[in-house]
Design an enzyme around this catalytic site. Sequence first.
Site, PDB file in Angstrom:
ATOM      1  N   ARG A   1       1.019  -1.237  -0.030  1.00 40.47           N
ATOM      2  CA  ARG A   1       0.074  -0.010   0.085  1.00 40.47           C
ATOM      3  C   ARG A   1       0.803   1.512   0.093  1.00 40.47           C
ATOM      4  O   ARG A   1       1.994   1.384   0.663  1.00 40.47           O
ATOM      5  CB  ARG A   1      -0.803  -0.096   1.347  1.00 40.47           C
ATOM      6  CG  ARG A   1      -1.943  -1.050   1.195  1.00 40.47           C
ATOM      7  CD  ARG A   1      -3.111  -0.588   0.038  1.00 40.47           C
ATOM      8  NE  ARG A   1      -4.311  -1.413   0.142  1.00 40.47           N
ATOM      9  CZ  ARG A   1      -4.221  -2.522  -0.697  1.00 40.47           C
ATOM     10  NH1 ARG A   1      -3.533  -2.741  -1.382  1.00 40.47           N
ATOM     11  NH2 ARG A   1      -5.429  -3.288  -0.707  1.00 40.47           N
TER      12      ARG A   1
ATOM     13  N   HIS B   1      -0.789   0.167  -9.699  1.00 41.29           N
ATOM     14  CA  HIS B   1      -1.461  -0.802  -8.819  1.00 41.29           C
ATOM     15  C   HIS B   1      -2.034  -1.912  -9.545  1.00 41.29           C
ATOM     16  O   HIS B   1      -3.219  -2.341  -9.669  1.00 41.29           O
ATOM     17  CB  HIS B   1      -2.727   0.087  -8.131  1.00 41.29           C
ATOM     18  CG  HIS B   1      -2.983  -1.022  -6.736  1.00 41.29           C
ATOM     19  ND1 HIS B   1      -3.342  -0.220  -5.641  1.00 41.29           N
ATOM     20  CD2 HIS B   1      -3.243  -2.151  -6.512  1.00 41.29           C
ATOM     21  CE1 HIS B   1      -3.693  -1.080  -4.747  1.00 41.29           C
ATOM     22  NE2 HIS B   1      -3.696  -2.220  -5.274  1.00 41.29           N
TER      23      HIS B   1
END
Length: 306
Positions: free
Chosen positions: A221, A269
């Site tokens: 993250r 991502h």
Amino acid sequence: MKITICCTDTNQQPWLAGLQAALPQAHVSIWSPSDPQADHAVVWAPPQQFLDEQPALKTLFNIGAGVDALMALRIPASTQVVRLDDAGMSVQMAEYVCHAVLRHFREFDGYAHDAAQGRWSYRKPRRKAQWPVGILGMGILGQRVARSLQAFDFKVQGWSRSAKDIPGVQTYTGAAQLADFLKTSKFLVCLLPLTPHTENILCQANLSQLPVGAYLINVARGAHLVEADLLALLDTGHLSGATLDVFRQEPLPEGHPFWAHPRITVTPHTSARTLRDESIAQIVSKIEALSQGHAIRGVVDLSRGY
Ligand code: NDP
Ligand code: OXD
């Protein structure tokens, strides 16, 4: 049985079709405000209003491995949160991390640069013994990445909250052993969940304990990384580069210094995508197990945050 779907940034129709086909006896629908109460929900980053209007949900199936977006919400006390466990993500993560490690270790960018100039030049082979790979987070994804790197004869070490015994992997546990882990990790791969304990873990104080020339790969993250600290450590040469798949703000804003940095590789991502068919199959088999009173894997411990 009623199943509701509330997945932001997702084309929900194929989820509806897939779940309904696999569970023909259930009523499956895409959530709208004021809908009747459902038994189970399939979600990605739902709004608080959804949870407030569905206080009797038995299960919230998160269509990702990381549940940090859910942890920021008020979840009804009787609702269990279930994450995807693997569902086709671990092999993708292994591909991504092995690619990033091998690209840097074998200096493929340097060869590409030489080739673009028509230059036939060799670089001195690096020794793997000098490039141990440290993996922060030895869960489902971390362990698969470790096995894949071992297949290339990298020395792999891992750090986790609880002690682990993983063949061929030197393991370190908890805050007390973090410094020992960092000082011998020439590659550092972050595969931790985002929790209050792991936020900002990729900071100056920790990254500067890596050996000089270390390379960072963050696939967990964005909020694990203190961005200014990475830039400063690249400037001083303490770190040789970074591959980043996740960012504090996604999409990474235009003009962000990471885009144009010569030693940072940015991907959107995408290291381990949710695979819809595999995820639906996993969710359906868990709904069936629950309806027969069986225990299921992947139930999130809300007190730990993962
Ligand atoms: P797991 O829950 O299976 O593994 C998490 C690991 O982190 C465990 O080994 C756990 O330790 C360790 N850990 C958690 N908190 C701490 C802590 N405070 N100190 C030390 N170790 C800690 O998760 P997954 O492997 O399935 O996924 C990891 C993360 O990867 C997800 O949470 C998500 O954020 C990210 N992800 C990113 C994707 C992408 O596309 N970029 C895709 C999928 C996931 P222990 O084993 O002791 O519990
Ligand atoms: C996940 C993700 O957590 O896609 O599964 O990031």
